[in-house]
Design a protein around this motif. Structure first.
Motif, PDB file in Angstrom:
ATOM      1  N   ASP A  50       1.134  -1.556   0.256  1.00 33.35           N
ATOM      2  CA  ASP A  50       0.259   0.019   0.463  1.00 33.35           C
ATOM      3  C   ASP A  50       0.913   1.050  -0.364  1.00 33.35           C
ATOM      4  O   ASP A  50       0.615   2.215  -0.953  1.00 33.35           O
ATOM      5  CB  ASP A  50      -0.403   0.102   1.160  1.00 33.35           C
ATOM      6  N   THR A  51       1.672   0.933   0.651  1.00 34.16           N
ATOM      7  CA  THR A  51       2.548   2.577   1.241  1.00 34.16           C
ATOM      8  C   THR A  51       4.139   2.823   0.136  1.00 34.16           C
ATOM      9  O   THR A  51       4.835   4.151  -0.371  1.00 34.16           O
ATOM     10  CB  THR A  51       3.542   2.415   2.366  1.00 34.16           C
ATOM     11  N   THR A  52       4.664   1.689  -0.254  1.00 36.32           N
ATOM     12  CA  THR A  52       5.871   1.803  -1.500  1.00 36.32           C
ATOM     13  C   THR A  52       5.546   1.308  -2.583  1.00 36.32           C
ATOM     14  O   THR A  52       6.928   1.559  -3.398  1.00 36.32           O
ATOM     15  CB  THR A  52       7.276   1.009  -0.142  1.00 36.32           C
ATOM     16  N   TYR A  53       4.609   0.331  -3.046  1.00 40.84           N
ATOM     17  CA  TYR A  53       5.052  -0.225  -4.755  1.00 40.84           C
ATOM     18  C   TYR A  53       4.547   1.105  -5.007  1.00 40.84           C
ATOM     19  O   TYR A  53       2.992   1.706  -5.113  1.00 40.84           O
ATOM     20  CB  TYR A  53       4.147  -1.340  -4.559  1.00 40.84           C
ATOM     21  N   SER A  54       5.469   1.549  -6.579  1.00 42.45           N
ATOM     22  CA  SER A  54       4.735   2.353  -7.147  1.00 42.45           C
ATOM     23  C   SER A  54       5.475   2.036  -8.829  1.00 42.45           C
ATOM     24  O   SER A  54       6.281   1.571  -8.352  1.00 42.45           O
ATOM     25  CB  SER A  54       5.018   3.831  -6.815  1.00 42.45           C
ATOM     26  N   ARG A  55       4.666   2.421  -9.934  1.00 48.48           N
ATOM     27  CA  ARG A  55       4.946   2.319 -11.285  1.00 48.48           C
ATOM     28  C   ARG A  55       4.903   3.589 -11.798  1.00 48.48           C
ATOM     29  O   ARG A  55       3.854   4.458 -12.377  1.00 48.48           O
ATOM     30  CB  ARG A  55       4.534   0.793 -11.910  1.00 48.48           C
ATOM     31  N   GLU A  56       6.286   4.236 -11.829  1.00 47.44           N
ATOM     32  CA  GLU A  56       6.426   5.560 -12.474  1.00 47.44           C
ATOM     33  C   GLU A  56       6.063   4.971 -14.369  1.00 47.44           C
ATOM     34  O   GLU A  56       5.910   5.915 -14.908  1.00 47.44           O
ATOM     35  CB  GLU A  56       7.210   6.932 -12.312  1.00 47.44           C
ATOM     36  N   ILE A  57       6.708   4.110 -14.791  1.00 49.55           N
ATOM     37  CA  ILE A  57       7.402   3.999 -16.415  1.00 49.55           C
ATOM     38  C   ILE A  57       7.312   2.591 -16.465  1.00 49.55           C
ATOM     39  O   ILE A  57       7.134   2.042 -15.684  1.00 49.55           O
ATOM     40  CB  ILE A  57       8.767   4.928 -16.979  1.00 49.55           C
ATOM     41  N   ALA A  58       6.583   2.368 -17.584  1.00 50.89           N
ATOM     42  CA  ALA A  58       6.273   1.463 -18.374  1.00 50.89           C
ATOM     43  C   ALA A  58       7.689   0.468 -19.101  1.00 50.89           C
ATOM     44  O   ALA A  58       8.075   1.003 -19.705  1.00 50.89           O
ATOM     45  CB  ALA A  58       6.051   0.913 -18.982  1.00 50.89           C
ATOM     46  N   VAL A  59       8.127  -0.580 -18.436  1.00 49.14           N
ATOM     47  CA  VAL A  59       9.761  -0.612 -19.286  1.00 49.14           C
ATOM     48  C   VAL A  59       9.412  -2.815 -18.624  1.00 49.14           C
ATOM     49  O   VAL A  59       9.569  -3.316 -18.098  1.00 49.14           O
ATOM     50  CB  VAL A  59      11.194  -0.094 -18.220  1.00 49.14           C
ATOM     51  N   GLN A  60      10.698  -3.229 -20.068  1.00 45.26           N
ATOM     52  CA  GLN A  60      10.413  -4.687 -19.742  1.00 45.26           C
ATOM     53  C   GLN A  60      11.848  -4.914 -18.015  1.00 45.26           C
ATOM     54  O   GLN A  60      12.460  -3.822 -18.329  1.00 45.26           O
ATOM     55  CB  GLN A  60      11.345  -5.200 -20.817  1.00 45.26           C
TER      56      GLN A  60
ATOM     57  N   ARG B  29       5.623  -9.532  -6.959  1.00 45.55           N
ATOM     58  CA  ARG B  29       4.105  -8.533  -7.271  1.00 45.55           C
ATOM     59  C   ARG B  29       5.313  -7.667  -8.166  1.00 45.55           C
ATOM     60  O   ARG B  29       4.901  -6.869  -9.345  1.00 45.55           O
ATOM     61  CB  ARG B  29       3.980  -7.825  -5.932  1.00 45.55           C
ATOM     62  N   THR B  30       6.149  -7.160  -8.012  1.00 48.81           N
ATOM     63  CA  THR B  30       7.282  -6.029  -8.804  1.00 48.81           C
ATOM     64  C   THR B  30       7.698  -6.537 -10.414  1.00 48.81           C
ATOM     65  O   THR B  30       7.092  -6.066 -10.713  1.00 48.81           O
ATOM     66  CB  THR B  30       8.229  -5.376  -8.393  1.00 48.81           C
ATOM     67  N   VAL B  31       7.665  -7.883 -10.272  1.00 48.58           N
ATOM     68  CA  VAL B  31       7.645  -8.189 -11.680  1.00 48.58           C
ATOM     69  C   VAL B  31       7.008  -8.562 -12.163  1.00 48.58           C
ATOM     70  O   VAL B  31       6.826  -7.542 -13.248  1.00 48.58           O
ATOM     71  CB  VAL B  31       9.050  -9.628 -11.403  1.00 48.58           C
ATOM     72  N   ALA B  32       5.696  -8.935 -11.860  1.00 53.48           N
ATOM     73  CA  ALA B  32       4.488  -8.744 -12.678  1.00 53.48           C
ATOM     74  C   ALA B  32       3.760  -7.810 -12.658  1.00 53.48           C
ATOM     75  O   ALA B  32       3.581  -8.443 -14.179  1.00 53.48           O
ATOM     76  CB  ALA B  32       3.722  -9.406 -11.533  1.00 53.48           C
ATOM     77  N   ASP B  33       4.275  -6.664 -12.085  1.00 50.79           N
ATOM     78  CA  ASP B  33       3.400  -5.520 -12.461  1.00 50.79           C
ATOM     79  C   ASP B  33       4.334  -4.789 -13.297  1.00 50.79           C
ATOM     80  O   ASP B  33       4.169  -4.055 -14.247  1.00 50.79           O
ATOM     81  CB  ASP B  33       2.931  -3.913 -11.142  1.00 50.79           C
ATOM     82  N   LEU B  34       5.373  -4.802 -13.602  1.00 48.54           N
ATOM     83  CA  LEU B  34       6.253  -4.129 -14.344  1.00 48.54           C
ATOM     84  C   LEU B  34       5.782  -4.841 -15.338  1.00 48.54           C
ATOM     85  O   LEU B  34       6.067  -3.987 -16.569  1.00 48.54           O
ATOM     86  CB  LEU B  34       7.905  -4.687 -13.749  1.00 48.54           C
ATOM     87  N   ILE B  35       6.097  -6.791 -15.712  1.00 46.74           N
ATOM     88  CA  ILE B  35       5.675  -7.263 -17.237  1.00 46.74           C
ATOM     89  C   ILE B  35       4.413  -6.523 -17.287  1.00 46.74           C
ATOM     90  O   ILE B  35       3.642  -6.637 -18.710  1.00 46.74           O
ATOM     91  CB  ILE B  35       5.948  -8.247 -17.038  1.00 46.74           C
ATOM     92  N   ALA B  36       3.815  -6.286 -16.359  1.00 50.64           N
ATOM     93  CA  ALA B  36       1.887  -6.174 -16.970  1.00 50.64           C
ATOM     94  C   ALA B  36       2.204  -3.946 -17.329  1.00 50.64           C
ATOM     95  O   ALA B  36       1.249  -4.279 -18.429  1.00 50.64           O
ATOM     96  CB  ALA B  36       1.018  -6.295 -16.019  1.00 50.64           C
ATOM     97  N   GLU B  37       2.724  -3.701 -16.662  1.00 44.93           N
ATOM     98  CA  GLU B  37       2.507  -1.847 -17.378  1.00 44.93           C
ATOM     99  C   GLU B  37       3.309  -1.903 -18.350  1.00 44.93           C
ATOM    100  O   GLU B  37       3.056  -1.187 -19.681  1.00 44.93           O
ATOM    101  CB  GLU B  37       3.424  -1.292 -16.097  1.00 44.93           C
ATOM    102  N   ASP B  38       4.247  -3.043 -18.512  1.00 44.16           N
ATOM    103  CA  ASP B  38       5.347  -2.596 -19.857  1.00 44.16           C
ATOM    104  C   ASP B  38       4.214  -3.812 -21.129  1.00 44.16           C
ATOM    105  O   ASP B  38       4.113  -2.618 -22.296  1.00 44.16           O
ATOM    106  CB  ASP B  38       6.615  -3.875 -20.052  1.00 44.16           C
ATOM    107  N   ALA B  39       3.758  -4.380 -20.901  1.00 39.88           N
ATOM    108  CA  ALA B  39       2.141  -4.905 -21.858  1.00 39.88           C
ATOM    109  C   ALA B  39       1.559  -3.941 -21.926  1.00 39.88           C
ATOM    110  O   ALA B  39       1.470  -3.746 -23.805  1.00 39.88           O
ATOM    111  CB  ALA B  39       1.455  -6.765 -21.629  1.00 39.88           C
ATOM    112  N   ASN B  40       0.598  -3.031 -20.701  1.00 46.37           N
ATOM    113  CA  ASN B  40       0.226  -2.191 -21.396  1.00 46.37           C
ATOM    114  C   ASN B  40       0.604  -1.000 -22.176  1.00 46.37           C
ATOM    115  O   ASN B  40       0.156  -0.477 -23.305  1.00 46.37           O
ATOM    116  CB  ASN B  40      -0.422  -1.614 -20.148  1.00 46.37           C
ATOM    117  N   ALA B  41       2.240  -0.690 -21.449  1.00 47.03           N
ATOM    118  CA  ALA B  41       2.273   0.820 -22.750  1.00 47.03           C
ATOM    119  C   ALA B  41       3.010   0.010 -24.124  1.00 47.03           C
ATOM    120  O   ALA B  41       2.500   0.578 -25.108  1.00 47.03           O
ATOM    121  CB  ALA B  41       4.127   0.805 -21.758  1.00 47.03           C
ATOM    122  N   ARG B  42       3.221  -1.231 -24.231  1.00 45.97           N
ATOM    123  CA  ARG B  42       3.118  -1.998 -25.462  1.00 45.97           C
ATOM    124  C   ARG B  42       2.189  -1.806 -26.854  1.00 45.97           C
ATOM    125  O   ARG B  42       1.902  -1.508 -27.825  1.00 45.97           O
ATOM    126  CB  ARG B  42       3.742  -2.987 -25.588  1.00 45.97           C
TER     127      ARG B  42
END
Length: 554
Positions: A32-42, A166-179
Motif C-alpha cells: 500500500d505504501t511503497t510500491y509504485s510504477r512510474e514508467i513502463a519498461v521490460q 509482484r514488482t516483476v508481475a506489475d512491471l511486466i503488465a505495465e510494459d505490456a500495457n505500454a506496448r
C-alpha cells in the motif's frame, strides 16, 4: 523458510524455519505504501536492483559477471529453498531463497553444483533473503555465483519475497500495457497516413518512423518501388533483399521469411520479408529491417501495414485491369490502321505513341505471371514517357516499341522465360504487316520454349524454309522414306549425299570434295536416289521439292 507456491510470507517467523502463514500485515502495508510504477519498461535484473523500495544489494559485482548479465530480461520471480528447484524454474526467472538447503556448513561443492543447475536452466539471477534462516549470505554461494557468472543479490529482511514477485508481475503488465498503447497509437497514425494522397508511401514512412527501421516495397516486377527512409539500405544489402524478394515472387505463393543479409560484409542485418496479395497473384513484397520494436505489439503494427499495403495494391490492380481493357481496344484499332483515335487517347493516358520506325513484339500470356508482366510493362511505359505501347490481344501480349527499344523483348524472355517474336522495323503504316511478322517469329520461338526470334532470322532462310516448318513434316518423311530405308538396310549414305549435293547447287565436283569421295561416287549415288525416289533430279522443281522435304525433317 520454504515458499514454493509464492503465497507464504517468510516474515511470519514465530513458528521457526518450518512455519507457514498467509501474507502478513507487513506485506500488505508494503504494497500500500511503497510500491509504485512510474514508467513502463521490460523488467531486467538491473531494474530490480535500481528499485529503492526493494533495497536489493548486488553481491556479485558487475566486473565479475558476463556482459549483459544485469540487462537480462526477467519474466518471473519464484521462491524456493529446495536443493534442486530447477523443475519449477524456467529461463528468465529470478529465484529467491532463504538458504534452508545450505545447512550450517554451507559446503562449497554443494553451492557450486546448485549454481551450475540454475545456470543450465537459464535463471536470470538469485536473490538470498537474510536474517530468516541465517545471518548474511554464505560465502561459498557468493564465490560459486561469481565463478559461474550468475548475478546474486541480497534481500533485506524488511522486503518480503512476494513484494519482489509482484514488482516483476506489475512491471511486466505495465510494459505490456505500454506496448499495447504504443501499438494502438502507431496503428492510428498509420491509418491516418493511408488517407494521404500517396497513402502507400506515407504508410511505409510512418511504419519506418514508428519502428525505427528501414522499410521497402518491392513491386510485382521485382523492382524496389519505394522505401523509407530513402537510401536507408546500402548495397550489397539492398541487392540481397531485392534478390530474395524476386525469388519469392517467382514461386508465386504467399510466404514470409527472415533473411540474414550482409553476412559477407561482417555486419549482417536481420530482414523480414512478407509477400503481398494472394497466391498466384502476388502484388509485391514488403521488406522490414531489424528493429527492437518487433515484439508482439510491433508485429501487430506490421500486420496492419501489410493489410493496408495489400489493399492499396489490390485497388491498383483493379485500376490496371480497367486500363488493360482500354489498351486492348486501342491496340485493335492500331492494328486495323485506325491510328488517330488511338494516338489521342494514348497521349492523354500515357504519352505519345512510339515514333517510327517501330517494331512489333508478340509473346504468349503467362498464366501464372500475367499480372507481374503487366506491371513490368506499365513501369517501362512510365520510364519512357509513353514511348512504348502494349496491349493484350486474346492470349498474347503485343508490344509496339521504338527501334532503339527492341531490347525490351530480351528482358521479357529472360525474366519470364517466354518465347518472343519480334518484327522488322517498319513505318507507321506498316504496323499490320509487322504484327504478322511477329506472329510468325513467335511460332519459331515456341519451338525452343523461350527466347527471342527476330523475323529477319526467318526471312534470311527464305520462303521455302518457312513453308517447310508448318505441317509438311509427315509428307517429307514419306517422300524421303525410300532413301532412309535403303541406307538402313544397305549401310549406304544416299540421304547425306543427296543433301550435300543439293547444298552445293547440284554440282558433283563440289559435293565430292565436301564428302571426301570421288565425283563418280556422287554421280552413282544420285542416280540410285533418283531410281528409288522415282524422280528426275535434273530439273529445278524436283530439286526444290526434295530440298523442302529435307528442311521439314530437320
Amino acid at each position: 523458510m520454504q515458499a514454493d507456491d509464492g503465497g507464504w510470507c517468510r516474515n511470519a517467523r514465530s513458528g521457526g524455519a518450518d512455519a507457514r502463514a498467509p501474507a502478513c500485515t507487513l506485506c500488505l502495508q508494503f504494497f500500500d505504501t511503497t510500491y509504485s510504477r512510474e514508467i513502463a519498461v521490460q523488467p531486467t535484473v538491473q531494474t530490480l536492483l535500481d528499485r529503492p523500495e526493494l533495497g536489493l544489494g548486488l553481491l556479485t559485482q558487475a566486473p565479475e559477471l558476463p556482459d549483459g548479465a544485469l540487462a537480462a530480461p526477467v519474466v518471473w520471480a519464484h521462491s524456493s529453498d529446495l536443493a534442486d528447484p530447477t523443475p519449477f524454474l524456467d529461463a528468465g526467472h529470478v529465484l529467491l531463497t532463504t538458504g534452508t538447503q545450505f545447512g550450517d556448513d554451507a559446503d562449497a561443492a554443494f553451492a557450486a553444483a546448485y549454481v551450475q543447475r540454475l545456470r543450465a536452466t537459464g535463471v536470470a539471477a538469485l536473490g538470498f533473503g537474510t536474517e530468516v534462516i541465517r545471518e548474511g549470505t554464505p560465502e561459498s554461494l557468493v564465490d560459486a555465483c561469481a565463478a559461474q557468472g550468475l548475478p546474486l543479490f541480497e534481500v533485506p529482511y524488511r522486503v518480503p519475497f512476494i513484494a519482489i514477485a509482484r514488482t516483476v508481475a506489475d512491471l511486466i503488465a505495465e510494459d505490456a500495457n505500454a506496448r499495447q498503447a504504443w501499438a494502438l497509437s502507431a496503428q492510428r497514425a498509420i491509418s491516418l497516413a493511408a488517407l494521404r494522397p500517396d497513402g502507400l508511401s506515407a504508410t511505409l514512412a510512418e511504419l519506418s518512423h514508428r519502428i525505427g527501421a528501414w522499410v521497402g516495397l518491392i513491386d510485382a516486377t521485382g523492382s524496389l518501388d519505394r522505401e523509407a527512409p530513402s537510401g536507408g539500405l546500402d548495397q550489397p544489402l539492398l541487392g540481397e533483399v531485392v534478390g530474395e524478394a524476386r525469388s519469392m515472387l517467382r514461386r508465386g505463393q504467399r510466404a514470409g521469411r527472415t533473411l540474414l543479409a550482409g553476412e559477407s560484409t561482417g555486419a549482417p542485418q536481420r530482414m523480414t520479408l512478407q509477400t503481398l496479395g494472394t497466391g498466384g497473384a502476388l502484388r509485391g513484397v514488403i521488406a522490414i529491417g531489424d528493429s527492437p520494436e518487433l515484439d508482439q505489439a510491433g508485429r501487430e503494427v506490421v500486420t496492419s501495414v501489410i493489410a493496408l499495403a495489400g489493399l492499396a495494391l489490390e485497388q491498383n490492380r483493379n485500376l490496371d485491369r480497367a486500363r488493360g481493357h482500354l489498351r486492348s481496344g486501342l491496340l485493335r484499332g492500331i492494328l486495323a490502321g485506325e491510328l488517330s483515335l488511338a494516338e489521342r487517347v494514348a497521349t492523354e493516358m500515357w504519352g505519345p505513341l512510339p515514333a517510327a520506325p517501330v517494331r512489333i513484339a508478340v509473346t504468349d500470356v503467362p498464366i501464372a505471371s500475367a499480372d507481374r508482366l503487366t506491371e513490368l510493362l506499365e513501369l517501362r511505359v512510365d520510364e519512357r514517357g509513353g514511348r512504348l505501347f502494349f496491349g493484350r490481344d486474346d492470349e498474347q501480349f503485343v508490344l509496339i516499341v521504338e527501334e532503339s527499344d527492341a531490347g525490351l523483348a530480351d528482358e521479357l524472355a529472360t525474366e519470364f522465360e517466354l518465347p518472343v517474336g519480334i518484327s522488322d522495323p517498319v513505318a507507321t503504316g506498316g504496323i499490320a504487316l509487322a504484327h504478322e511478322q511477329a506472329l510468325r517469329a513467335l511460332e519459331r520461338a515456341r519451338e525452343s520454349g523461350s527466347g527471342v526470334v527476330p523475323f529477319d532470322e526467318i526471312s534470311r532462310q527464305g520462303v521455302l524454309a518457312f513453308l517447310a516448318r508448318t505441317d509438311a513434316r509427315a509428307v517429307a518423311l514419306a517422300t524421303l522414306a525410300p532413301l532412309t530405308e535403303h541406307d538402313a538396310a544397305a549401310g549406304t549414305a544416299l540421304l547425306a549425299t543427296t543433301r550435300t549435293w543439293l547444298e552445293h547447287g547440284g554440282q558433283f565436283d563440289r559435293a565430292a570434295r565436301a564428302l571426301g569421295v570421288h565425283r563418280h561416287t556422287v554421280r552413282s549415288r544420285i542416280a540410285l536416289a533418283e531410281r528409288l525416289l522415282g524422280r528426275d533430279l535434273s530439273g529445278f522443281h524436283a530439286r526444290a521439292d526434295l530440298w523442302a522435304a529435307l528442311l521439314a525433317v530437320d
